[in-house]
Scaffold this active site. Structure first.
Site, PDB file in Angstrom:
ATOM      1  N   ARG A 176       0.824  -1.218   0.000  1.00  0.00           N
ATOM      2  CA  ARG A 176       0.000   0.000   0.000  1.00  0.00           C
ATOM      3  C   ARG A 176       0.850   1.257   0.000  1.00  0.00           C
ATOM      4  O   ARG A 176       0.519   2.235  -0.650  1.00  0.00           O
ATOM      5  CB  ARG A 176      -0.957  -0.013   1.192  1.00  0.00           C
TER       6      ARG A 176
ATOM      7  N   TYR B  37      -6.055  -0.876  -6.871  1.00  0.00           N
ATOM      8  CA  TYR B  37      -5.469  -2.133  -6.374  1.00  0.00           C
ATOM      9  C   TYR B  37      -4.867  -2.034  -4.972  1.00  0.00           C
ATOM     10  O   TYR B  37      -4.759  -0.955  -4.428  1.00  0.00           O
ATOM     11  CB  TYR B  37      -4.543  -2.775  -7.393  1.00  0.00           C
ATOM     12  N   GLU B  38      -4.568  -3.156  -4.426  1.00  0.00           N
ATOM     13  CA  GLU B  38      -4.120  -3.278  -3.020  1.00  0.00           C
ATOM     14  C   GLU B  38      -5.149  -2.662  -2.069  1.00  0.00           C
ATOM     15  O   GLU B  38      -4.796  -2.030  -1.078  1.00  0.00           O
ATOM     16  CB  GLU B  38      -2.746  -2.629  -2.805  1.00  0.00           C
ATOM     17  N   GLY B  39      -6.408  -2.900  -2.359  1.00  0.00           N
ATOM     18  CA  GLY B  39      -7.497  -2.317  -1.563  1.00  0.00           C
ATOM     19  C   GLY B  39      -7.932  -1.012  -2.173  1.00  0.00           C
ATOM     20  O   GLY B  39      -7.165  -0.044  -2.165  1.00  0.00           O
TER      21      GLY B  39
END
Lengths: 601, 601
Positions: A296, A440-442
């Site tokens: 993140r 992406y990545e949450g």
């Protein structure tokens, strides 16, 4: 073709002058990071990125990756050679631990290189970028044997790693994953299932790829409490370290995407592939979060990165392109028209990007310092404080950083007018590439809920209180200084808005958790605005101190002061309107049923 | 594949209930526009767009246009057949004047069709869309012979038209154009030069293409006062109306763009092509503005269009995709997860787009009514008032409408998570297509300066004062009504901010015109926010009146009231922060010299 120059002066300013990294020299891991060493690393990394990686960025976009019938994947022309050079120069090893062959320098320095790489070629940077997260998870949760088998080669760049979370029917809600892990009685597991959106899932850059895969063991709870993490190498590794059998994991297809075409986004089929559990059974989510938090922060940097490279090129274009005359009268009367740089609306867009980029860079590096202090601060208490602070900052760096990074990359494209829309100028690629970072990545909605639903309340709100104290003290001190007073007062107003918004959550979210969900995005942005304001106040303070000493590069410090003022005038006001939106709560937002969203004939 | 349903119910609400078009039935051009007729046109146009044009949208993006060695251009599969159907159904003729073969219905209705076409297939819609502007210029400034020769075939769709303004070295600053027009002594001119970014500049949809071209006659003033407008047909037209010789205009290349790939964006070479002057010598800019104003409204509609189609698909996805649980407890406990529609942050994005789309649709159609009244209102005074109002609204519809249209298309892509980034889902195309609307027909920075530098001050500020009066009266009346009071008060606050910002310009822009330029973008957004607020207040009022009568589709009107409240709570607050930014003036924005923007090593 767009170009890129690494912002080494600004980076040195943040690391050496604002963060004063040298003052941490007594702590482990910081000893070797002298200003001289830092300068050398920054300059050389910058050179590599602008000379080797940046020229491959547009090629990577045009060519994309190719999947062949045998499931192998070819990266764009030049990527392999550039990656070999990257490995040879050891850029990926800078802040990796010495016990696994890394150089053991501060993460703060590692983040600088991550920024330069992501800015010069985001799709390329994702190959080593995701490996960082995989390494972090193995170091945190892997057995000694697993660490010895995989980590040194992943750090050196001999092998690369991936993170396998998403499946066709689930991304955010990992409790629903269906990939199975059957124990084989010999300590290994057979992994079977389909994973999608696997960045760098297959490629020709390295001889082996180490997949970290979330899967469920037989009888595991049917929720996120039943997830385990496995290491699944593309090629099994023999006891002597040589490569053995090809494992039963294969790339079924690669996605055709809006951008980051130079990176292979794969669907991976696991057909009884051999894997080994990393950490404890059913504790995969915790191990995954180690990987995810590293990723993140890297994604937040990508937000800065695309805004930065778009900004650099927009400046060049604005000084070159001539249209119209300055509103105050011709700036260059002998020419047929003035450079568009003279137009306030063009300058507004450039100053917005400049103020964001420099502030965001400071936030990322301050965050990186917190990562270092989490590991290496002198006392347990200081380590815990740093850990809480970076926990709080991570969703803001990712969510606010990528939302705004995309906005400013888009504005920099706007500076080019019609030429910005045409592929050959390269500006539209920055916008397309930047777009994924919000997802992406949450997704950024997940980041906002991580911040508001988890981090704010954690340990009785200790982290956010520490943040308020830190910013409040900086403001109180700056208000005593005539040169900083105006900036400090504007920041104080924004901080007041954030504190009021926090209080509103405390008073209302218990009664109706939707109030929290409805305001989380706004809160994340308020916090991003305030944090960058705090960075700008600190940078302005340092710049003013330097200017008192009549330094050689006076103009650099004067620009910092002006940009700090610009930031205070033109970014901080949004905290007020965001707070008003947040305090509107969730009623009108959640009132309508699904039929009201259907398009009626 | 994404789908599209024409929002016919909402359109009928705006036209029949909010604008009450029937009440204008005594005016020329409005007689035939009875509610029944309107319903029929809207329903049939909607059907055509969703069934014929929408299915070609993704194909158009994937295939793009192809230029062949002979300079001819092929449009994507299906475009020619769809265009033939479009012509046959007469969709382009609805609001065109009867004397040239049009149906003479109100522009308000023509705008509806423009919206449906742009929403179902923006790249397709640009082929007939730009013709509308070219026709307007010919009707306004052309000779009777020119009108007779070109206009009927352009209205019927037998031929299409283009607008040729931009050259490689100039776009906004048209005073710099180099294209030459040499008089040939027979009333014709030889046109020589290069034009770029010519949408629909060459294609296979029609047998002839009528180019309207800006060029300079010998000895013309070297500024925008020396521009003349010419009509240059691809094929010369014989006296009997048949096609003659191929003219010396050819497509040198087509651009590779971020989006709108289904439309051929051409570089056109004029090599002594035969053309005829439209209107007076050196008065080309005025004629061009007739064309441009029509085009700008069309582009504003494109902003709405991409946000609308993205919204419709995001709603479908949000109801289908299941991840996680509602914050207030499982909404569908028997399922493994709830639809993401339950999450406040998803609902926020959907409600934002809904509130914008419906408000923007109302603004566009109210603007279209102003266009009608400019031509057909009963008195000269009313016609002048309508003309001033649409002059004021045009840059807002174009600038604010496309800025926000892009933002909300982007948010709708966000609802899809990772799938939004993958081409096959079609969401990323909406974002790429929407992006151009902020740039072409005058960048949004140009729109902001048109609004603040020209329209605000025009005739002593008569138009903006009329706008304030209109909105102020609506607020005053609504404040007397308990059901509307809260919305009205919030709008009043935003209107106050706009009035204060206007006053700030009056007091400061004379002293330093950069203050105007520095705040123009902010002002344009404040005005967009207030105008949509005014639309929502009017819509809420109508909805409340209807609800008092216990109507059949109660839910429709209740949704209007809730969405009006949502708009008031979550859009209007931005007027305050934008005003604060505007009042910061231009000092910190313009202070830094070019060296401060260079990336320092």
């Amino acid at each position: 073709m767009p170009t890129y120059t690494a912002p080494t002066r600004d980076t040195r300013f943040i690391i050496n002058e604002m963060l004063d990294l040298a003052s941490y020299g007594n702590l482990p891991g910081f000893e070797s990071a002298t200003p001289d060493m830092i300068d050398t690393v920054i300059n050389e990394a910058g050179k590599f990125c602008s000379e080797v990686l940046a020229p491959l960025n547009q090629i990577g976009d045009e060519q994309g990756c190719t999947r062949h019938d045998d499931g192998s994947v070819t990266t764009p022309d030049g990527f392999k050679e550039a990656f070999d050079q990257y490995v040879e120069s050891g850029w990926g090893t800078i802040s990796a631990p010495e016990e696994f062959g890394g150089q053991g320098m501060p993460h703060t320095l590692g983040f600088v290189i991550e920024e330069f790489v992501a800015t010069s070629n985001m799709a390329f940077g994702m190959y080593p970028g995701l490996t960082t997260g995989a390494v972090a998870a193995l170091i945190a949760a892997g057995s000694d044997e697993q660490k010895a088998t995989y980590v040194p080669n992943m750090i050196s760049g001999k092998w690369l790693g991936t993170m396998n979370l998403t499946e066709p029917h689930c991304g955010t809600d990992l409790g629903m994953i269906r990939t199975k892990a059957e124990p084989q009685g010999d300590g290994s597991y057979d992994i079977t299932g389909t994973k999608i959106f696997i960045s760098a899932g297959e490629h020709d850059l390295t001889e082996n790829i180490i997949h970290l895969v979330l899967a469920k063991t037989p009888g595991a709870p049917d929720s996120s409490k039943g997830i385990s993490l496995f290491v699944v190498p593309k090629f099994l590794v023999n006891d002597d370290g040589s490569l053995g059998e090809r494992n039963a994991v294969s790339c079924g297809s690669i996605e055709h995407k809006m951008g980051i075409n130079g990176n292979a986004t794969c669907l991976l089929n696991y057909d009884g592939a051999k894997g080994w559990m990393v950490g404890e059974e059913n504790k995969g989510l915790a191990a995954m979060f180690v990987m995810m938090n590293a990723a993140r922060l890297g994604v937040g940097i990508q937000g800065l990165a695309q805004s930065e490279v778009a900004y650099q090129n927009a400046v060049t274009y604005a000084l070159d392109r001539r249209q119209g005359r300055a509103l105050t009268g011709p700036a260059e009367p002998e020419a047929k028209a003035d450079p568009i740089f003279v137009h306030p609306d063009v300058r507004r867009m450039l100053m917005d990007a400049k103020a964001f980029n420099e502030g965001m860079r400071a936030m990322c590096l301050w965050g990186a310092l917190m990562v270092d202090l989490t590991h290496n601060a002198a006392t347990e208490e200081e380590r815990a404080e740093a850990d809480a602070m970076i926990g709080l900052l991570t969703p803001v760096i990712k969510g606010y950083g990528t939302d705004k990074g995309f906005d400013f990359a888009t504005n920099m494209q706007q500076v080019y007018g019609g030429h910005g829309y045409v592929k050959e100028w390269g500006m539209e690629q920055f916008v397309r590439d930047a777009r994924i970072a919000m997802i992406y990545e949450g997704t950024n909605g997940v980041q906002a809920m991580d911040l508001c639903g988890r981090k704010l309340a954690s340990k009785g709100g200790a982290a956010i209180q520490a943040f308020f104290k830190l910013v409040g003290e900086e403001i109180a001190s700056a208000k005593q200084d005539d040169g900083l007073k105006d900036i400090a007062e504007r920041l104080e107003k924004a901080l007041d808005e954030q504190q009021a918004a926090t209080m509103w959550f405390m008073n209302n979210a218990m009664q109706n958790p939707n109030h929290l969900g409805a305001g989380a995005h706004h809160y994340m942005h308020i916090m991003g605005i305030v944090t960058l304001g705090y960075m700008w106040l600190r940078m302005a303070k340092v710049a003013q101190e330097r200017l008192a000493g009549e330094p050689e590069d006076k103009a650099f410090y004067e620009a910092k002061l002006t940009t700090a003022r610009y930031y205070a005038e033109r970014f901080l006001p949004d905290a007020g309107s965001l707070r008003r939106k947040l305090e509107a709560g969730s009623e009108s937002m959640m009132e309508l049923g699904e039929e009201a969203f259907a398009t009626a004939a």
